[in-house]
Design a protein around this motif. Sequence first.
Motif, short mmCIF file in Angstrom:
data_model
loop_
_atom_site.label_atom_id
_atom_site.label_comp_id
_atom_site.label_asym_id
_atom_site.label_seq_id
_atom_site.Cartn_x
_atom_site.Cartn_y
_atom_site.Cartn_z
N GLU A 192 -0.01 1.11 2.55
CA GLU A 192 -1.23 1.03 3.36
C GLU A 192 -1.99 -0.25 3.06
N ARG B 251 -0.20 -3.02 4.81
CA ARG B 251 -0.36 -2.94 6.26
C ARG B 251 -1.78 -3.30 6.71
N ASP B 252 -2.77 -2.80 6.00
CA ASP B 252 -4.14 -2.93 6.49
C ASP B 252 -4.85 -4.17 5.98
N PRO C 295 -2.16 -8.55 7.36
CA PRO C 295 -3.05 -9.17 8.37
C PRO C 295 -3.76 -10.40 7.82
N LEU D 89 -1.26 -13.22 7.68
CA LEU D 89 -0.88 -13.65 9.02
C LEU D 89 -1.97 -14.52 9.64
N ILE D 90 -3.20 -14.13 9.43
CA ILE D 90 -4.32 -14.90 9.99
C ILE D 90 -4.42 -16.27 9.33
N SER E 290 -1.37 -18.47 10.16
CA SER E 290 -1.36 -18.91 11.55
C SER E 290 -2.28 -20.12 11.72
N LYS F 45 5.43 -10.84 10.79
CA LYS F 45 5.13 -10.08 12.01
C LYS F 45 6.08 -8.90 12.14
N PHE G 86 4.96 -6.26 9.76
CA PHE G 86 3.75 -5.61 10.26
C PHE G 86 4.09 -4.61 11.37
N THR H 71 3.25 -0.64 11.23
CA THR H 71 2.34 -0.03 12.22
C THR H 71 3.10 0.89 13.17
N LYS I 179 4.22 4.22 14.08
CA LYS I 179 3.71 5.53 13.65
C LYS I 179 4.81 6.42 13.07
N ASP J 172 -14.13 -17.03 3.34
CA ASP J 172 -13.80 -15.65 3.00
C ASP J 172 -14.57 -15.11 1.80
N ASP K 228 -3.48 -1.64 16.23
CA ASP K 228 -2.12 -1.98 15.79
C ASP K 228 -1.49 -3.12 16.57
N LEU L 5 -5.74 -12.05 16.85
CA LEU L 5 -6.17 -12.73 15.64
C LEU L 5 -5.15 -13.80 15.23
N ILE L 6 -3.89 -13.46 15.35
CA ILE L 6 -2.83 -14.40 14.98
C ILE L 6 -2.81 -15.60 15.94
N SER M 31 -6.03 -17.70 15.59
CA SER M 31 -6.08 -18.44 14.32
C SER M 31 -5.25 -19.71 14.43
N GLU M 32 -4.11 -19.60 15.06
CA GLU M 32 -3.29 -20.80 15.21
C GLU M 32 -4.01 -21.83 16.09
N PHE N 70 -11.46 -5.31 13.24
CA PHE N 70 -10.21 -4.87 12.62
C PHE N 70 -10.50 -4.11 11.32
N THR O 10 -9.37 -0.28 10.60
CA THR O 10 -8.44 0.04 9.51
C THR O 10 -9.13 0.78 8.37
#
Lengths: 695, 695
Positions: free
Chosen positions: A277, A280-281, A285, A288-289, A292, A327, A330, A334, A336, A458, B281, B288-289, B292-293, B330, B334
């Motif tokens: 979790e 994933r959460d 992410p 990835l952000i 990217s 990706k 992810f 995600t 289910k 951040d 999801d 966001l991805i 961000s790029e 997000f 989450t």
Amino acid sequence: MPLKKNRNKAYISTPFLICFLTLSFIAQGAFADEGMWTLNNFPKKLVEQKYHFSASDAWLHHVRLSSARLAGGCSGSFVSSSGLVMTNHHCAASCIEQLSNSKKDFVESGFYAKKIEDEVKCPEIEVNKLVSISDVTAKIQSATKDLNQKDFNEKLKSEISKIEKECSAGSEQTRCDVVSLYHGGIYNLYKYERYQDVRLVFAPEFAAAFFGGDPDNFMFPRYDLDISFLRVYDKQKPLKTDDFFKWSQSGAKESELTFVTGHPGNTSRLLTVSDLELIRDLKLPKNLILMSELRGILTEFQRRGAEQRRIAKGRLFGIENYLKASKGRFLTLTDKKFFATKVAQEQSLIKKINSNPKLKKEYGSAFQENIEANKKLKDITYELDFIENNTYGSKLYQIARALVRAGDEIPKSNEKRFHEFTDSALPQLKQGLFSTAPIYDDLEISMLTFWLTKLREDLTADNAFVKKVLGQKSPEELATELVKNSKLRDVNLRKKLFDGGKAQVDLSQDPMIAFAKLIDPDARRVRKIYEDDIESVLKKNAERIAKAQFAIYGSQTYPDATFTLRISYGQVKGYQENGHAVVPHTDFTGAFARNSGKEPFALPESWLKAKEKMNLSTHLDFCSTNDIIGGNSGSPVINQNAEIVGIIFDGNIQSLGGDYGYDESVNRAVAVDSAGIVESLDKIYGATRITSELK
Amino acid sequence: MPLKKNRNKAYISTPFLICFLTLSFIAQGAFADEGMWTLNNFPKKLVEQKYHFSASDAWLHHVRLSSARLAGGCSGSFVSSSGLVMTNHHCAASCIEQLSNSKKDFVESGFYAKKIEDEVKCPEIEVNKLVSISDVTAKIQSATKDLNQKDFNEKLKSEISKIEKECSAGSEQTRCDVVSLYHGGIYNLYKYERYQDVRLVFAPEFAAAFFGGDPDNFMFPRYDLDISFLRVYDKQKPLKTDDFFKWSQSGAKESELTFVTGHPGNTSRLLTVSDLELIRDLKLPKNLILMSELRGILTEFQRRGAEQRRIAKGRLFGIENYLKASKGRFLTLTDKKFFATKVAQEQSLIKKINSNPKLKKEYGSAFQENIEANKKLKDITYELDFIENNTYGSKLYQIARALVRAGDEIPKSNEKRFHEFTDSALPQLKQGLFSTAPIYDDLEISMLTFWLTKLREDLTADNAFVKKVLGQKSPEELATELVKNSKLRDVNLRKKLFDGGKAQVDLSQDPMIAFAKLIDPDARRVRKIYEDDIESVLKKNAERIAKAQFAIYGSQTYPDATFTLRISYGQVKGYQENGHAVVPHTDFTGAFARNSGKEPFALPESWLKAKEKMNLSTHLDFCSTNDIIGGNSGSPVINQNAEIVGIIFDGNIQSLGGDYGYDESVNRAVAVDSAGIVESLDKIYGATRITSELK
């Protein structure tokens, strides 16, 4: 291209692979070609049942000694008695880039040492050969028995450092790693011969190695010649070795039984639900952000000019590869249905533990404790990543930090040091620290600016650490000052500071050294919180859960990947996709058909010139059911006779969630065929010195 | 800065706000200052109970007519009898940028029309004034009664187009929008006076308006002067109006009751769990991805030079704002506890529906049907976004596409057209299409390259549409060709093509027109799948669920935001953060203390010069409990006497999940104080012409 494991915490983390569905702690009999098995626990029976091949101990011994690890995060194979090593182009890419300059770009043009004297030393490649595996579980578990979590973790680390030191006995030629298998269920000592004199022999053009680029990455059918040849030297001479893989001229046949021996970096198939979790959460992410954005910066950075294009190429490749793999992960997490299966499996295990009073007493609290530790980890993830783990690729800062920390750590007793400064780890650290690889100011400033900007964003502008680091300066201003004024490009200066230790480092006026010193107390603080309050809990409980699983399910299974030698079995086999059959091979005809002449679909000039004389129906790439993941890049694919039929370089898109499980119906490893390799070496590159050595 | 709603589908979607916890379909009595209420359903009793203020119908009438909507996605207020409109700097930013050039940059320097003749027309701003609201629920629901989903959706759209056309009766001065409230529970017809002659009067420097930049965005305490003044003209003269807000010199006092009247764009508080899962999801992570790029690309694009820095500034701001808001959303989705509450509420509603045979028969299948529709939406999300919804900001392509589609759509009867081409929508479409705003080749190429690259990446290189669009070209090559060779920069050419209709468009040799024609059949195809098979189901079921909720919970509640006029009530109030109290006001002393002289923490020269003569203890920004979201940017904050005490420009970081709910304990709207506005206009900018008009 994507299967390189990048172990350098300070930069980009691993690209991961492989799909889900079975997900089991227990590999279910002979049903699937699942598993990355240790060489001392090879599932002989399963393979015999399914494929009617019986692997002898001698066969396994030979296979182990013929396999190679590239310490930077890849796999390889010895393919001649003179130390010739085959790996992927993308595994040697940093070397190829480091040997290039604005006048001569071997990434673009390829490299071929026509004579042995033309072979050039790679600044940062280390090759390891696994000479023995021994069990140290009892030793470690008795040393850490009954300790509480913080003490457990400290004792565990110091015991490991001690065993490793004893094993290498002061020799930099010997590398010893204690490996935690099944998350602490078993501890093995892996002893390697270590080679740091590794020279570049051959590499094709990037355009051929990575034909199709990012759009085709993780795709199949595929048409890449993702290979390179290196040579291991010992005392300035090519290494003489009895153990190497012979070459199969005919390559891999459909349905043929294949083995992959290599070093899968990291899987998460045995993690708990709360671990997953968090991934994933938050972790996935977040990364990835961040990545990217960095991808965007580097993409546009490359548009500044040809030289910027060249110097950012390798890094951008790594980031794009990471992004595509992440990706996929992810997407899996995600899903289910997938996640519900994971939850159900864990619930079933918990139920079994709780229904047995002895197991309940010993292991019953492990899952809840992990939930609490993961909550804490969630709270410090940004601090941990920005202050301790990541600098998003500034080499000068990494060097400065290593020097500052070396000054503090090395005087300590071996067991008390950070693990990356133990005697066992020093040779690799020094190789990086004293590397002659070029450092580019523009790129350094860009990376450092990115790090500082994200740090402020951040952690927020009012965070005390951020204020301390930035003061009244903007991220770009500070980054520019540090990079322009640092003298750490000079390898001799680095040696002087390293050899002079803390006293010398403290005398240094270098601004990057000062910057690293400014940051270090906070980095140590957050690392300590992580190690004492979180890692210790997660590690100890992982060990407890592993033991509970052994008790309930038995031990005939494979452990999560740990960047140590594993063998997987499978076969050359196509699959179904969107209702049509994907055949397991591609050939040169297909490659030429896909050539648009525009990057990344532009075959190099050398190919166009050679086309006439080639046998275009020769197999180029193929896919197989072997279970692999990031770190397996460069792994040999061998047949029953231990002959090379190919070299792993990728997995298909369906395999991208494979960090968490394996699905034989669509999960495929992707390899270059040995027949295609010889065809291109002979006909395109005229690299007959290599092909005769292979034959 | 972040509360602008961007309605332009072709570019960046809305920044959203506001936090969770209560989440209720029913606003729970007077407990919280929750709700964005319609003006014809103002919760008089709740407000009277809690704040002892009784809003008369006359008060509400006056407040409605004094409020303004900026059709591009913002709110504003009439503040004088001569059509003076106050809004945020970031709401007028596109105009300020469009009036600038490489010689004179009003974004950097600010703008002040010393004389009324100096006021300059904004190319693309439309102001709307809401003159009436009427109920058309019965009309629409009887027209669509008993229709199946596809027919329901078509009939719904054509009925709406019909009602809107009748309402505006052919006048471009009248704008009529049928608004679906409670997701179809109620349909209201909103009739506006439409003004397209809107001129720029005053704007401070970007550095003052967005002091603290992205790091401080969504933060409080805050020190921004995020204001601008526009003037609405009617027949070349300042609009004379009786309805405008008077000005409070003293500003907002702590604990004072405040109202916000504005146009919140979009909330998702009433969505079903399967809708939210898809957002969590897939949609949010995907965007966001991608964004961000794009952020990275534009950040580095700005480093090319001063002009690139200028022309990319507005777009980068929009993207960063979107990203920060989306990360907040997000984070909320989450949050396990939050999501569990949503699931529990839905389960409770389903249980109530199923326990009543009549309700079960009418509404029982709605949730399952939505789950199926969302599965389909998941499958086509990438196609829909890349082919129909998004081009990531190429203006030339948007123009070409609008021209191509206008040629096909306008000849159809009004009811059969795409909604953006109905008679009611045409004035706004034409304003954009014939805008004289500059178009920058460099930026166009960058945006178009990005779109094409992502298209190929996410739909894959072997996708038939991708092959058709790219052919043998690389994304950059194609983008460059299209931008360099298109003549659509010429507004007269656009007029000619628009007026000439399909015949004229078909004759055009413009490559961007040809490109738009190439894409259009696929875009229509995927839009049709979406509208017929997905949107129709989701809309019809949203209406059914709304009716079930009315039946079970009654109708004393507020609908999700729809970019139509709403009023929220609350008070000026601090909050607790990490154990310390945040006071609700900031002042100029704080702004100067935060000034580091380095962007984005650099106050402009004008402020430094004026410091001596200012009353530094004057309030600059404040926060209040009013429930707002993206689109509320520029909304007036008024007191009981309907006097302006401030102007909304942001929400705090705690409010970022507010798309899904509201938490009064920490959820805060952030505004510029009316006292700070006058102080700065007088002392810093010498803008006495405005302050006298306000008094």
